[in-house]
Scaffold this motif. Structure first.
Motif, PDB file in Angstrom:
ATOM      1  N   ILE A   1       0.828  -1.211   0.000  1.00 32.22           N
ATOM      2  CA  ILE A   1       0.000   0.000   0.000  1.00 32.22           C
ATOM      3  C   ILE A   1       0.859   1.256   0.000  1.00 32.22           C
ATOM      4  O   ILE A   1       0.478   2.288  -0.563  1.00 32.22           O
ATOM      5  CB  ILE A   1      -0.936  -0.011   1.223  1.00 32.22           C
ATOM      6  CG1 ILE A   1      -1.828  -1.254   1.183  1.00 32.22           C
ATOM      7  CG2 ILE A   1      -1.795   1.248   1.278  1.00 32.22           C
ATOM      8  CD1 ILE A   1      -2.672  -1.439   2.420  1.00 32.22           C
ATOM      9  N   GLY A   2       2.038   1.182   0.639  1.00 30.59           N
ATOM     10  CA  GLY A   2       2.889   2.365   0.762  1.00 30.59           C
ATOM     11  C   GLY A   2       3.219   3.037  -0.561  1.00 30.59           C
ATOM     12  O   GLY A   2       3.012   4.251  -0.721  1.00 30.59           O
ATOM     13  N   PRO A   3       3.737   2.291  -1.551  1.00 31.16           N
ATOM     14  CA  PRO A   3       4.028   2.921  -2.845  1.00 31.16           C
ATOM     15  C   PRO A   3       2.789   3.471  -3.533  1.00 31.16           C
ATOM     16  O   PRO A   3       2.853   4.525  -4.182  1.00 31.16           O
ATOM     17  CB  PRO A   3       4.653   1.763  -3.652  1.00 31.16           C
ATOM     18  CG  PRO A   3       5.214   0.843  -2.623  1.00 31.16           C
ATOM     19  CD  PRO A   3       4.254   0.918  -1.474  1.00 31.16           C
ATOM     20  N   LEU A   4       1.659   2.758  -3.417  1.00 28.94           N
ATOM     21  CA  LEU A   4       0.421   3.259  -4.025  1.00 28.94           C
ATOM     22  C   LEU A   4      -0.003   4.579  -3.393  1.00 28.94           C
ATOM     23  O   LEU A   4      -0.406   5.519  -4.085  1.00 28.94           O
ATOM     24  CB  LEU A   4      -0.694   2.223  -3.866  1.00 28.94           C
ATOM     25  CG  LEU A   4      -0.501   0.887  -4.596  1.00 28.94           C
ATOM     26  CD1 LEU A   4      -1.649  -0.057  -4.265  1.00 28.94           C
ATOM     27  CD2 LEU A   4      -0.400   1.113  -6.105  1.00 28.94           C
ATOM     28  N   LEU A   5       0.096   4.655  -2.057  1.00 32.57           N
ATOM     29  CA  LEU A   5      -0.257   5.884  -1.354  1.00 32.57           C
ATOM     30  C   LEU A   5       0.662   7.028  -1.754  1.00 32.57           C
ATOM     31  O   LEU A   5       0.204   8.155  -2.030  1.00 32.57           O
ATOM     32  CB  LEU A   5      -0.190   5.652   0.155  1.00 32.57           C
ATOM     33  CG  LEU A   5      -0.466   6.856   1.056  1.00 32.57           C
ATOM     34  CD1 LEU A   5      -1.884   7.364   0.853  1.00 32.57           C
ATOM     35  CD2 LEU A   5      -0.227   6.494   2.518  1.00 32.57           C
ATOM     36  N   ALA A   6       1.964   6.741  -1.796  1.00 31.57           N
ATOM     37  CA  ALA A   6       2.932   7.783  -2.156  1.00 31.57           C
ATOM     38  C   ALA A   6       2.696   8.278  -3.576  1.00 31.57           C
ATOM     39  O   ALA A   6       2.673   9.497  -3.843  1.00 31.57           O
ATOM     40  CB  ALA A   6       4.358   7.247  -2.000  1.00 31.57           C
ATOM     41  N   GLY A   7       2.511   7.345  -4.500  1.00 31.35           N
ATOM     42  CA  GLY A   7       2.292   7.742  -5.888  1.00 31.35           C
ATOM     43  C   GLY A   7       1.012   8.533  -6.070  1.00 31.35           C
ATOM     44  O   GLY A   7       0.985   9.543  -6.793  1.00 31.35           O
TER      45      GLY A   7
END
Length: 447
Positions: free
Chosen positions: A364-370
């Motif tokens: 989820i972290g990369p999706l949230l950041a992007g």
């Protein structure tokens, strides 16, 4: 048993872990490169990575009852030995032209599942081996973390050189050999006494589910473990967003130098290694809650904040190194707390579930950041991540449960002598929480 001989089990376990992580770190580059150069497909590369990672995480969570029946030592040896066969088959089949994508996915999935069981067992062996050598838990956890960081750091660097010089299949073969070597080291150097007593209950489907539920229930009923599991899941989510998305985008926008990505990763890794070694040396003498509080605050928000406020490399490298130091110092404390609070007979299923829980939020972290970058821009996203880090960690640190990080003191009638008998449970005295006692006054409890 001499003092040096009594510490041989821990040394053997640590070296085995170092060797295994070294090979894993190398294959993490070599296998994707093998797929990418063979097929040219980024999608297939991602699918192969998923095929290996998903079974690994699943077996971390689900392998505990199996480890309890087999025995942690045997599970580690058999798991790594079987994984060695699966991994070594990859370059063998590739050379003779019999490695379609489906076969490769099956092999890495089998290897990932076997490694998940073996790593679940390895977590159980560390505190047991430390008990045989009367090594404080913070020191054992710090040395284990140092072995992990060294393997990651050296393996990644070696893989780049070896893939260029020898080709990806040869590097994958080396990875398989490292699993076999790790199995041999534990088989030769780590005695049965380093593991909890094996469960004699029949492993039916119903009992398997009951065992898993018992481990989950233990986490739910221990307020400190529950808080730590939640905090680790959130901070890992944020860390993955920072490392996988925010740092590369920041480098692209401000520096336009891809090599800076390696420099920042190297600064983080070097700091983490030094932090883990320092914690292994000084950890038993330091107050846990104070160190944990400082480390948690330093490891999270400052790096995002520095990236948001600067566009040059030196401050970023400094912030990354300091964050690495903090993370390296935190992990030994976390693992020492887990080793102390989880009864030996529950360690496999409980520690495996905790480790798997730590991975839950990472996709989820990369999706949230992007998504935030697209919606608000890089600088606002970095400040948002810093704020979330600060709020989340501060909230956790102020909870009453954190007072339970104090070391546990053995009951006066407990004895460690039985732990050194072959086949018996090592140094596992009855423990109780020392509420309201300062950490420095309870150091003797760690032996």
């Amino acid at each position: 048993m001499t003092k040096n001989l009594s510490r041989r089990p821990l040394t053997g376990q640590l070296v085995a872990h170092l060797v295994s992580v070294l090979g894993t770190s190398m294959s993490a580059l070599a296998i994707p490169w093998l797929v990418l150069t063979s097929t040219g497909s980024a999608t297939r590369t991602g699918l192969i990575a998923f095929a290996e990672l998903a079974p690994y995480v699943a077996m971390q969570a689900l392998g505990g009852p199996l480890v309890d029946r087999i025995g942690a030592r045997r599970a580690y040896v058999l798991g790594n030995a079987a994984a060695a066969v699966a991994v070594c088959a990859i370059p063998g089949l590739y050379v003779i032209g019999l490695l379609p994508s489906g076969a490769l996915a099956a092999l890495v999935a089998v290897a990932g599942a076997l490694r998940g069981v073996a790593d679940c067992a390895g977590q159980v062996l560390v505190p047991g081996a430390a008990g045989l050598g009367a090594v404080p838990l913070e020191r054992a956890a710090g040395l284990n973390g140092s072995a992990n960081q060294t393997g990651l750091f050296v393996g990644a660097a070696a893989a780049g050189v070896m893939v260029s010089a020898l080709g990806a299949p040869a590097v994958v073969l080396v990875d398989g050999i490292t699993f076999a070597l790790a199995a041999a080291l534990v088989a030769l150097l780590v005695p049965t006494a380093a593991q909890p007593q094996r469960s004699q209950r029949r492993l039916s489907t119903r009992q398997y589910a009951a065992d898993l539920a018992e481990g989950a229930r233990f986490i739910r009923t221990d307020r400190l473990l529950l808080v730590l599991v939640a905090m680790i899941a959130v901070t890992n989510l944020l860390d993955q967003g920072i490392n996988a998305v925010l740092v590369p985008v920041w480098i692209r926008e401000h520096l336009h130098q891809p090599r800076a990505l390696g420099l920042i990763a190297g600064a983080l890794g070097a700091g983490a290694l030094i932090g883990a070694l320092t914690a292994a040396w000084l950890g038993p003498k330091l107050p846990r809650r104070v160190v944990f509080t400082i480390g948690t605050l330093v490891a999270g928000a400052p790096l995002s904040l520095v990236l948001a406020l600067t566009g040059t490399l030196p401050p970023a490298l400094t912030a990354a190194f300091v964050a690495g130091l903090a993370v390296g110092g935190l992990n030994p404390i976390l693992h020492a707390v887990l080793y102390e609070r989880v009864p030996p007979q529950l360690r496999a299923r409980t520690l495996g579930a905790i480790k798997a829980s730590a991975w839950i939020g990472t996709p989820i972290g990369p999706l949230l950041a992007g998504g935030l970058i697209e919606a608000t821009g890089l600088r606002t996203t970095l400040l948002t991540f810093a704020a979330i880090f600060l709020v989340a960690t501060t909230a956790v640190l102020t909870l009453p449960a954190m007072r339970d990080m104090n070391r546990l003191r053995p009951q006066p009638d407990a004895t460690r002598a039985a732990g050194n008998e072959a086949g018996s449970e090592p140094a596992s005295p009855t423990l109780r929480t020392v509420a309201g006692t300062e950490h420095g006054e309870t150091r003797a409890a760690d032996g």
